[in-house]
Design an enzyme around this catalytic site. Structure first.
Site, short mmCIF file in Angstrom:
data_model
loop_
_atom_site.label_atom_id
_atom_site.label_comp_id
_atom_site.label_asym_id
_atom_site.label_seq_id
_atom_site.Cartn_x
_atom_site.Cartn_y
_atom_site.Cartn_z
N VAL A 11 -56.71 -21.67 -30.65
CA VAL A 11 -57.44 -22.00 -31.87
C VAL A 11 -56.50 -22.57 -32.92
O VAL A 11 -55.41 -22.05 -33.13
CB VAL A 11 -58.18 -20.75 -32.41
CG1 VAL A 11 -58.79 -21.05 -33.77
CG2 VAL A 11 -59.26 -20.32 -31.43
N CYS A 31 -60.80 -14.13 -25.19
CA CYS A 31 -60.27 -14.01 -26.55
C CYS A 31 -60.73 -12.71 -27.20
O CYS A 31 -61.93 -12.44 -27.28
CB CYS A 31 -60.73 -15.20 -27.40
SG CYS A 31 -60.08 -15.14 -29.08
N GLY A 52 -47.47 -15.10 -20.15
CA GLY A 52 -46.06 -14.83 -19.93
C GLY A 52 -45.11 -15.46 -20.92
O GLY A 52 -43.89 -15.44 -20.71
N ARG A 62 -48.18 -19.67 -26.33
CA ARG A 62 -47.20 -19.59 -27.42
C ARG A 62 -45.91 -20.32 -27.12
O ARG A 62 -45.32 -20.95 -28.01
CB ARG A 62 -46.92 -18.12 -27.74
CG ARG A 62 -48.07 -17.43 -28.48
CD ARG A 62 -47.93 -15.92 -28.44
NE ARG A 62 -47.92 -15.43 -27.07
CZ ARG A 62 -47.13 -14.45 -26.62
NH1 ARG A 62 -46.27 -13.88 -27.44
NH2 ARG A 62 -47.19 -14.06 -25.36
#
Length: 482
Positions: free
Chosen positions: A19, A115, A215, A242
């Site tokens: 998002v 989510c 991971g 990320r």
């Protein structure tokens, strides 16, 4: 990756749905650096179902535009065949409506079932679906049967390994092409260790590709770690969130690039595709992480516009070059050539047009040009019919000329602006000058009117007939539909 033009999810590395991060600039950046597949951010079905598909000739994109004019989803040719549209949904019928809306512009449809954030779960979407396997099955079966492109989903693991395996097998039976498994419970966060054994069990239990996710912090810090994660998880493919958000060059087989280079590459895409400045700024700050208070970070935080962000990163010249290119395309689109982007809605010719007052001289309007053109052609005066939308009090107008009706698909803040937008649609369809700044003098409007001197005949506003309707009172009466 693809067989006979259909996206294959085996042996891929993908940019995960995130998002506010997975907008077009980040997706293109990931592809530049070596990602095989990129996922959009989660987009909610209720909002997407209200959108209209618009071909944006200036940006050379396809946009899905909400009634309030926000671009909910934007894609371009560069990611054709490689972009997966992720939706948040808890309703099979509405999910299918949205999937069919976008199916010809994306490579696959993914349903978010993992989510844990409130904005996703509060409507029964995201991880809330994990407790309702019947609904999971209903949504996926409806999509698989209803669209021509692959359907996938992304889940989190359940409290027991057996339940997780059972759910993944049930998902496989719906006919989906792949399932992504985030190896954490819905209550767990990135600080909690990844449950690799659950991903391994899921991958071993089904024949469809399983995409390992989660991971970034523990297992994947560099490109060479991706293959290790794939191998140890037993999955067919890997999805990164990320790690890619922090530095998308993690996808690059040749090794990571300096953060400043990655930020510049990202910003160039954001500039090319007119990304919202606040979204651009958010993504750059995520890349900076603990450097957000550095001199560069402070310059980025202080910036409020795309131009200011470009200045913060030393890309002022590139920014101006792109602005000049985009303006040239706008000028070409409104130069009187064949109109593009026309859509017939019943007997009404529509086009995506916004009336921008600053684009016209102070005393000149498109309505004025349309009126003078009608007089010159010895036609009845244009007739305007305007409706007002109750939820936000915005306006949309239809103009009738020679028995044919024209309107913009966009809603305007005032009745006058809505009528001007309708006039612009007619003028562009017919290739008639509309009075924009920079247009050659067409002779349609006399010098007195161009200079703003009074017209004893009452002028445009006094002479035009128009009818204003309240949209709610007129529903079903044969007026303009809202």
């Amino acid at each position: 990756m693809a067989a006979a033009g259909r996206l294959n999810f085996s042996d891929i590395t993908a940019l995960a749905p995130m998002v506010r991060v997975g907008t077009l600039p980040m997706r293109l950046l990931a592809l530049d650096y070596g990602a095989d597949v990129v996922y959009s951010e989660e987009l909610i079905d209720i909002k997407m179902a209200k959108c209209q598909r618009v071909v944006n000739d200036v940006l050379q994109t396809v946009d899905f535009v909400a009634p309030d004019e926000r671009v909910m989803f934007r894609t371009c040719e560069r990611e054709t065949g490689r972009v997966v549209f992720q939706m948040g949904t808890a309703d099979p019928e509405r999910a299918l409506v949205v999937a069919r809306l976008v199916e010809h512009d994306v490579a696959a449809i993914d349903v978010n079932m993992g989510c844990p954030k409130e904005y996703s779960t509060k409507g029964g979407m995201g991880a809330a679906l994990l407790s309702d396997p019947d609904k999971i099955e209903a949504i996926l079966q409806k999509l698989v049967a209803g669209v021509s492109i692959p359907v996938t989903c992304k889940i989190r693991i359940l409290p027991s390994l057996e339940d997780t395996v059972s759910l993944v097998r049930r998902i496989e039976r719906t006919g989906v092409s792949a399932v992504a498994v985030h190896g954490r419970l819905k209550e767990e966060r990135p600080r909690h260790p990844l449950h690799l054994d659950y991903i391994q069990a899921a991958a071993g239990a089904v024949s469809i590709p399983v995409i390992a996710n989660g991971g970034s912090l523990d297992l994947v810090k560099t490109n060479k770690d991706i293959e290790d994660f794939r191998r140890t998880s037993g999955a067919s493919s890997v999805m990164l969130a990320r790690a890619a958000m922090w530095n998308a060059s993690v996808f690059r087989a040749g090794g990571p690039l300096p953060l400043e280079t990655v930020m510049e590459d990202y910003l160039k895409h954001a500039i090319r595709y007119n990304n919202h400045a606040f979204n651009t700024k958010y993504c750059l700050c995520q890349m900076l992480r603990d450097k957000v208070e550095s001199p560069l970070g402070r310059r980025v935080q202080a910036a409020q516009t795309s131009g200011e962000i470009s200045e913060a990163l030393g890309l002022q010249e590139f920014y101006q070059q792109i602005q000049d290119q985009l303006q040239a395309r706008r000028d070409a689109a409104s130069s009187g050539g064949p109109a593009e982007g026309l859509v017939m809605e019943g007997d009404v010719t529509t086009m995506v047009v916004r009336f921008e007052r600053r684009e016209y001289p102070p005393h000149i309007t498109p309505k004025m040009f349309l009126l003078e053109w009608s007089r010159k052609e010895k036609l009845p005066q244009p007739l305007y019919e305007t409706v007002q939308r109750s939820q936000d009090r915005s306006f949309q107008s239809v103009v009738t000329v020679e028995g044919k009706r024209y309107r913009s698909t966009l809603w305007e803040k005032s009745k006058k602006f809505a009528e001007q937008a309708a006039a612009v649609v007619f003028l562009r369809v017919r290739g008639v000058p509309e009075g924009r700044i920079g247009e050659e003098d067409s002779g349609l409007v006399c010098k007195r009117k161009r200079e703003g001197r009074p017209d004893r005949g009452g002028g445009e506003e006094g002479s035009n007939k128009r009818r204003v309707f309240d949209a709610q009172r007129e529903a079903g009466s044969g007026g303009v539909s809202v």
